[in-house]
Design a protein around this motif. Structure first.
Motif, PDB file in Angstrom:
ATOM      1  N   LEU A   8      40.144  38.639  44.305  1.00 26.07           N
ATOM      2  CA  LEU A   8      41.288  39.393  44.833  1.00 26.07           C
ATOM      3  C   LEU A   8      41.972  38.499  45.844  1.00 26.07           C
ATOM      4  O   LEU A   8      41.313  37.919  46.705  1.00 26.07           O
ATOM      5  N   LYS A   9      43.285  38.418  45.756  1.00 27.17           N
ATOM      6  CA  LYS A   9      44.026  37.596  46.705  1.00 27.17           C
ATOM      7  C   LYS A   9      45.094  38.449  47.375  1.00 27.17           C
ATOM      8  O   LYS A   9      46.008  38.933  46.692  1.00 27.17           O
ATOM      9  N   GLU A  10      44.914  38.693  48.681  1.00 25.20           N
ATOM     10  CA  GLU A  10      45.915  39.433  49.469  1.00 25.20           C
ATOM     11  C   GLU A  10      46.361  40.716  48.767  1.00 25.20           C
ATOM     12  O   GLU A  10      47.564  40.987  48.656  1.00 25.20           O
ATOM     13  N   VAL A  11      45.382  41.486  48.308  1.00 26.89           N
ATOM     14  CA  VAL A  11      45.702  42.694  47.540  1.00 26.89           C
ATOM     15  C   VAL A  11      46.009  43.877  48.455  1.00 26.89           C
ATOM     16  O   VAL A  11      45.236  44.195  49.357  1.00 26.89           O
ATOM     17  N   SER A  25      41.203  40.190  50.484  1.00 22.92           N
ATOM     18  CA  SER A  25      40.897  38.999  49.691  1.00 22.92           C
ATOM     19  C   SER A  25      39.388  38.932  49.524  1.00 22.92           C
ATOM     20  O   SER A  25      38.638  39.231  50.458  1.00 22.92           O
ATOM     21  N   LEU A  26      38.962  38.565  48.329  1.00 25.75           N
ATOM     22  CA  LEU A  26      37.538  38.628  48.003  1.00 25.75           C
ATOM     23  C   LEU A  26      37.258  37.750  46.799  1.00 25.75           C
ATOM     24  O   LEU A  26      38.071  37.700  45.880  1.00 25.75           O
ATOM     25  N   ARG A  27      36.134  37.042  46.847  1.00 31.52           N
ATOM     26  CA  ARG A  27      35.733  36.264  45.670  1.00 31.52           C
ATOM     27  C   ARG A  27      34.317  36.652  45.291  1.00 31.52           C
ATOM     28  O   ARG A  27      33.431  36.644  46.153  1.00 31.52           O
ATOM     29  N   ILE A  28      34.101  36.971  44.037  1.00 31.67           N
ATOM     30  CA  ILE A  28      32.746  37.297  43.585  1.00 31.67           C
ATOM     31  C   ILE A  28      32.286  36.176  42.670  1.00 31.67           C
ATOM     32  O   ILE A  28      32.937  35.874  41.667  1.00 31.67           O
TER      33      ILE A  28
END
Ligand code: ATP
Length: 245
Positions: A8-11, A25-28
């Motif tokens: 997720l980027k700046e959602v 923002s999140l990275r899995i």
């Protein structure tokens, strides 16, 4: 990054009640076991719905396997599975027919039709139902006639039979007694299992019970639609939890 599965980027997202997720923002990454914490109403289900593409953000980007959701084909989309908090079972079908629904993304129209008529094969469904500690006597029972904990495990079996790479689970231990909670938690978090079924290697689970955090390696804490912390489990301290509860 090659091992980032979901990003997720700046959602940002706003629902009808004016609840907002603001610039998340999140990275899995592959292999992560993530616990998602937060008070009731913090936005966990909303975040899960954005992560699996069910809700479309108003702003920002969501990527699965480095590809934006709109551009994914069905084969890619079924590499993510979800256990919904409200289960989303089909009440007019039996437990085993519901579990077979998890195969629909990979099977032909004929399989879907036969499943609806209750004349398809249930071998694989039974294997997954057994692993979820469901007894044979409930396999063919209508969903309306089984208990809450049994329904919960039918929903879990339906999502596992999909043999996805990423599992998103929204409070999957609801309605389960302590022994079943422990069995199902081990099933969802320990990929190498004695039953030789494929369990997703990458998992994000929302939960309220802090006594269930063993086995996770990353903890995300949410409050009012924001991520207040996102850290390795070994770094989690009481003051992090005080921020979100
Ligand atoms: N379909 C909807 N339409 C409008 N508002 C909604 C909808 N679903 C949830 N909300 C609101 O959005 C906010 C976030 O809800 P969400 O379900 O994401 O929280 P949660 O952290 O999963 O809560 P819980 O732990 O109780 O399941 C809440 O204020 C809720 O009332």
């Amino acid at each position: 990054m090659i091992n980032t599965l979901l990003e997720l980027k700046e959602v940002s997202y706003k629902n009808k009640n004016n609840f907002t997720l603001n610039k998340l923002s999140l990275r899995i990454k592959s292999g992560e076991k993530i616990a998602l914490l937060g008070k009731s109403g913090a936005g966990k289900t909303t975040l899960i719905s954005i992560l699996n593409g069910t809700l479309k953000p108003n702003k920002g980007r969501v990527k699965l396997f480095n590809t934006e959701f709109d551009k994914l084909n069905l084969h890619q989309k079924i590499r993510i599975s979800t256990i919904w908090q409200d289960l989303r079972l089909i009440e007019d079908l039996s437990a085993e027919q519901n579990v077979n629904c998890g195969l629909l993304g990979k099977q032909s129209f004929l399989f879907a039709f036969k499943n609806l008529l209750n004349i398809s094969s249930f071998n694989k469904a039974h294997q997954y139902m057994q692993v979820c500690n469901l007894k044979k006597s409930i396999f063919s029972k209508n969903i309306r006639k089984i208990s809450g904990g049994q329904k919960q495990r039918v929903a879990i079996a339906r999502s596992l039979i999909q043999e996805s790479d990423i599992l998103l689970a929204d409070e999957p231990f609801n309605n389960l007694d302590p022994k079943l909670t422990s069995n199902i938690k081990n099933l969802l978090l320990i990929t190498k299992n004695k039953n030789k079924i494929k369990v997703p290697n990458t998992t994000l689970i929302s939960l309220h019970r802090l006594d269930l955090l063993d086995g996770f390696n990353r903890i995300i804490g949410m409050k009012n639609g924001e991520i207040l912390f996102d850290l390795e489990k070994t770094k989690l301290k009481k003051y992090h939890l005080n921020k979100i509860y």
